[in-house]
Design an enzyme around this catalytic site. Structure first.
Site, short mmCIF file in Angstrom:
data_model
loop_
_atom_site.label_atom_id
_atom_site.label_comp_id
_atom_site.label_asym_id
_atom_site.label_seq_id
_atom_site.Cartn_x
_atom_site.Cartn_y
_atom_site.Cartn_z
N CYS A 1 0.80 -1.24 0.00
CA CYS A 1 0.00 0.00 0.00
C CYS A 1 0.82 1.28 0.00
CB CYS A 1 -1.03 0.01 1.13
SG CYS A 1 -0.31 0.12 2.77
N LYS B 1 -5.95 -9.00 11.26
CA LYS B 1 -5.87 -7.56 11.01
C LYS B 1 -7.23 -7.08 10.55
CE LYS B 1 -3.57 -4.00 8.34
NZ LYS B 1 -2.43 -3.62 7.51
N ARG C 1 -10.63 -1.11 2.44
CA ARG C 1 -9.88 -2.36 2.53
C ARG C 1 -10.73 -3.52 3.05
NH1 ARG C 1 -5.29 0.17 1.41
NH2 ARG C 1 -4.12 1.49 2.86
N GLU D 1 -8.19 -17.30 10.87
CA GLU D 1 -7.03 -16.66 10.23
C GLU D 1 -5.72 -17.04 10.93
OE1 GLU D 1 -6.49 -15.05 7.57
OE2 GLU D 1 -8.32 -14.06 6.91
N LYS E 1 -4.39 -6.87 15.38
CA LYS E 1 -4.28 -5.44 15.08
C LYS E 1 -5.63 -4.87 14.70
CE LYS E 1 -2.08 -2.47 11.76
NZ LYS E 1 -1.36 -2.40 10.53
N SER F 1 -1.85 3.61 15.10
CA SER F 1 -1.71 5.07 15.06
C SER F 1 -2.87 5.80 15.72
CB SER F 1 -1.54 5.52 13.61
OG SER F 1 -2.61 5.06 12.81
C1 PBG Z 1 -0.24 -1.76 5.83
C2 PBG Z 1 -0.25 -1.31 7.24
C3 PBG Z 1 -1.12 -0.39 7.83
C4 PBG Z 1 -0.73 -0.28 9.16
C5 PBG Z 1 0.39 -1.10 9.34
N1 PBG Z 1 0.65 -1.74 8.13
C6 PBG Z 1 -2.18 0.42 7.25
C7 PBG Z 1 -3.39 -0.13 6.68
O1 PBG Z 1 -3.65 -1.34 6.68
O2 PBG Z 1 -4.12 0.68 6.15
C8 PBG Z 1 -1.40 0.58 10.18
C9 PBG Z 1 -0.61 0.90 11.38
C10 PBG Z 1 -1.16 1.97 12.21
O3 PBG Z 1 -2.27 2.48 12.03
O4 PBG Z 1 -0.43 2.35 13.14
N2 PBG Z 1 0.99 -1.54 5.23
#
Ligand code: PBG
Length: 321
Positions: A119, A192, A214, A230, A245, A271
């Site tokens: 991504c 995830k 997504r 999963e 996550k 984040s």
């Molecule tokens: C995908 C990825 C994401 C995060 C980690 N790896 C973003 C997504 O799936 O949109 C998110 C991490 C975060 O929000 O701290 N490369």
């Protein structure tokens, strides 16, 4: 006789004697954002205290993390250019490949984990290649394999596929073994979720999808039994460790996953979970340090052995006091 649980809470020494969960800097993995260029360090507006950094700045940061007892990092790269298939993700001179080498030059013992996903590298921002408006699973897996091999070749210790394509763990394991990278471990983002808490990350990595969302590859937040499916699939395909996550809205999932596997369980304190605390603290509505430490201990208490968190440095400072 009255039951008096308060007896054991009377003093700090007593509380620490009976404390069930202990957080250590060794539990923490610090995510870092690498950008091209020289001597660049740009604060991410939606993630105060987090930066996009060029190689030398990352090297400095890694030194300071190591000094605080944080011995693992996970790297995310923002490439110099993007295209429809994310080809800069497996370039020998790509942003992550260069950063891995620089980190290993400075501190060879630092555990370098790399995020495997397209991504950040695609111009449409999806985690895979698009065919007929839909992310094509198997074509994407082939490219993820290339990316993983190139990270291993650059010196990564652990690759962490976060794309949620089916079958990618097996494909990456087979390829690593064939290319004589049998010692490189796989930390699979197994459960995830399609989460709104990734918002600030997508600013940081410039990876928001330009159309759609997504939800056709990341999991539905309403499901927990699917997380078991999963996780078991990824273990069966050869994952060495698994991740749940986000973390805080998914503590029940962390707990369930811990019960069904004897592999180390990771949790990604994402984040949005970081930025909410930062924002409320700025407004004077929450005490930053205490909310941070409480969040982290709750993730560990739920069962996480490893916590990926933007608070790694701040928490390690407090733990070392
Ligand atoms: C995908 C990825 C994401 C995060 C980690 N790896 C973003 C997504 O799936 O949109 C998110 C991490 C975060 O929000 O701290 N490369």
């Amino acid at each position: 006789m009255l039951f008096r649980p308060r007896r054991l809470r009377k003093t700090a020494a007593l509380r620490s004697l009976v404390r069930e969960t202990i957080l250590r800097p060794d539990d923490l993995v610090a995510p870092l954002f690498a950008i091209p260029g020289k001597n660049k360090k740009k604060e991410i507006i939606s993630m105060p205290g987090q930066y996009q950094m060029s190689v030398e700045e990352i090297a400095k940061e890694v030194k300071s993390l190591w000094g605080l007892g944080v011995k693992s990092i996970i790297l995310f790269g923002i490439p110099d250019k993007k295209d429809s298939i994310g080809s800069r993700s497996w370039a020998e001179d790509g942003i992550i490949q260069n950063t891995i080498k620089a980190v290993k030059d400075i501190i060879p013992e630092m555990i370098v984990i790399t995020d495997i996903c397209l991504c950040e590298y695609t111009d449409h921002g999806h985690c895979g290649v698009i065919k007929d408006g839909y992310v094509n699973n198997d074509a994407t897996v082939e490219l993820l394999v290339r990316q993983a091999i190139s990270h291993a070749a650059a010196g990564a210790d652990i690759v962490a596929p976060s794309d949620m394509m089916d079958g990618r763990v097996r494909a990456i394991r087979n390829a690593l073994d064939m290319e004589s990278y049998a010692d490189i471990a796989i930390l699979a983002y197994s459960a995830k979720y399609a989460s709104a808490f990734y918002g600030p990350f997508r600013d940081a990595a410039g990876s928001a999808p330009i159309f759609g969302d997504r939800k056709s590859y990341q999991m539905d937040p309403a499901n927990s039994r699917e997380a078991i499916k999963e996780v078991l699939l990824d273990i069966n395909e050869g994952a060495d460790m698994v991740i749940v996550k986000p973390a805080l809205s998914y503590l029940d999932i962390i707990k369930t996953v811990k019960e069904i596997t004897n592999l180390p369980v990771g949790a990604y304190n994402v984040s949005g979970e970081y930025s909410m605390i930062k924002a409320a603290a700025r407004l004077g509505w929450l005490d930053e340090q205490n909310t941070m430490m409480e969040s982290l201990i709750s993730i560990k208490r739920a069962g996480a052995d490893i916590i990926l968190t933007y608070f790694a440095k701040d928490a390690a400072k407090i733990l070392g006091e």
